[in-house]
Scaffold this motif. Structure first.
Motif, PDB file in Angstrom:
ATOM      1  N   SER A 167      43.101  34.157  45.705  1.00 50.87           N
ATOM      2  CA  SER A 167      44.318  34.809  46.215  1.00 50.87           C
ATOM      3  C   SER A 167      45.430  34.895  45.172  1.00 50.87           C
ATOM      4  O   SER A 167      46.144  35.890  45.111  1.00 50.87           O
ATOM      5  N   THR A 182      31.855  40.846  52.160  1.00 48.31           N
ATOM      6  CA  THR A 182      32.753  39.907  51.493  1.00 48.31           C
ATOM      7  C   THR A 182      31.946  39.074  50.497  1.00 48.31           C
ATOM      8  O   THR A 182      30.718  39.063  50.543  1.00 48.31           O
ATOM      9  N   ARG A 224      44.446  37.623  42.779  1.00 42.53           N
ATOM     10  CA  ARG A 224      44.536  38.891  43.522  1.00 42.53           C
ATOM     11  C   ARG A 224      45.991  39.350  43.590  1.00 42.53           C
ATOM     12  O   ARG A 224      46.298  40.506  43.327  1.00 42.53           O
ATOM     13  N   ASN A 248      36.816  35.758  47.947  1.00 39.78           N
ATOM     14  CA  ASN A 248      37.171  34.536  48.656  1.00 39.78           C
ATOM     15  C   ASN A 248      38.658  34.234  48.491  1.00 39.78           C
ATOM     16  O   ASN A 248      39.290  34.641  47.508  1.00 39.78           O
ATOM     17  N   ASP A 249      39.202  33.457  49.439  1.00 34.45           N
ATOM     18  CA  ASP A 249      40.623  33.107  49.407  1.00 34.45           C
ATOM     19  C   ASP A 249      41.006  32.323  48.162  1.00 34.45           C
ATOM     20  O   ASP A 249      42.167  32.308  47.775  1.00 34.45           O
ATOM     21  N   SER A 250      40.038  31.681  47.542  1.00 36.75           N
ATOM     22  CA  SER A 250      40.342  30.911  46.325  1.00 36.75           C
ATOM     23  C   SER A 250      40.833  31.814  45.193  1.00 36.75           C
ATOM     24  O   SER A 250      41.420  31.331  44.226  1.00 36.75           O
ATOM     25  N   ASN A 262      40.088  42.525  48.264  1.00 38.74           N
ATOM     26  CA  ASN A 262      40.189  42.009  49.631  1.00 38.74           C
ATOM     27  C   ASN A 262      38.931  41.293  50.092  1.00 38.74           C
ATOM     28  O   ASN A 262      38.994  40.455  50.994  1.00 38.74           O
TER      29      ASN A 262
END
Length: 155
Positions: free
Chosen positions: A97, A34, A100, A93-95, A90
């Motif tokens: 999202s 990741t 994405r 990082n979630d930042s 995937n």
């Protein structure tokens, strides 16, 4: 060894053998890598290196028959490339999202290189905002302090 062909065959026999243990480890690594604290660039280079090594052990198949349908192989490689894009997205990082989600909704899904470029630009834009953020906060604090001083009558 009498010829270059003999030398090649010895090398092939010694080094071109399938290594299922290494393939297993590469798949594990690929599934777990990741972005973490890395930049998008560093994360992408790491992921790309794993894919390259994996392809050394498991190259894309090719048809060995005369009456092959090239569309069949194209569908397979297109899906493989799409899976690479999804894997890259995937692991971010979630930042990322929101970006994405936007990319996944695109039709057709952009190439891995295009997605990588988009993420680099997004990261660069965030870095610019991050660098200007402290100045904005300082300006806001100074403005609030000046307003407070004016209300209390001090200069």
């Amino acid at each position: 060894m009498d010829s270059a062909m003999d030398a090649w065959n010895v090398l092939k026999q010694n080094y071109a053998q399938p290594d299922d243990t290494r393939v297993c480890n590469l798949q594990f690594t690929l599934g777990n890598v990741t972005q973490g604290t890395q930049s998008v660039d560093t994360y992408f280079v790491e992921l790309k290196g794993i894919w390259e090594e994996f392809r050394n052990y498991r190259p894309l198949p090719s048809c060995q028959y005369e009456n092959c349908n090239p569309e069949c192989f194209k569908k397979y490689t297109d899906q493989y490339k799409k899976d690479m894009v999804f894997r890259f997205l995937n692991g971010l990082n979630d930042s990322f999202s929101a970006v994405r989600s936007q990319i996944i909704l695109m039709d057709p899904i952009p190439t891995l290189d295009k997605v990588y470029s988009l993420m680099l630009r997004e990261e660069a834009q965030r870095n610019i905002l991050f660098q200007t953020q402290p100045m904005l906060e300082l300006s806001a604090m100074l403005a609030a302090a000046n307003t407070k001083k004016k209300k209390t009558g001090r200069t």
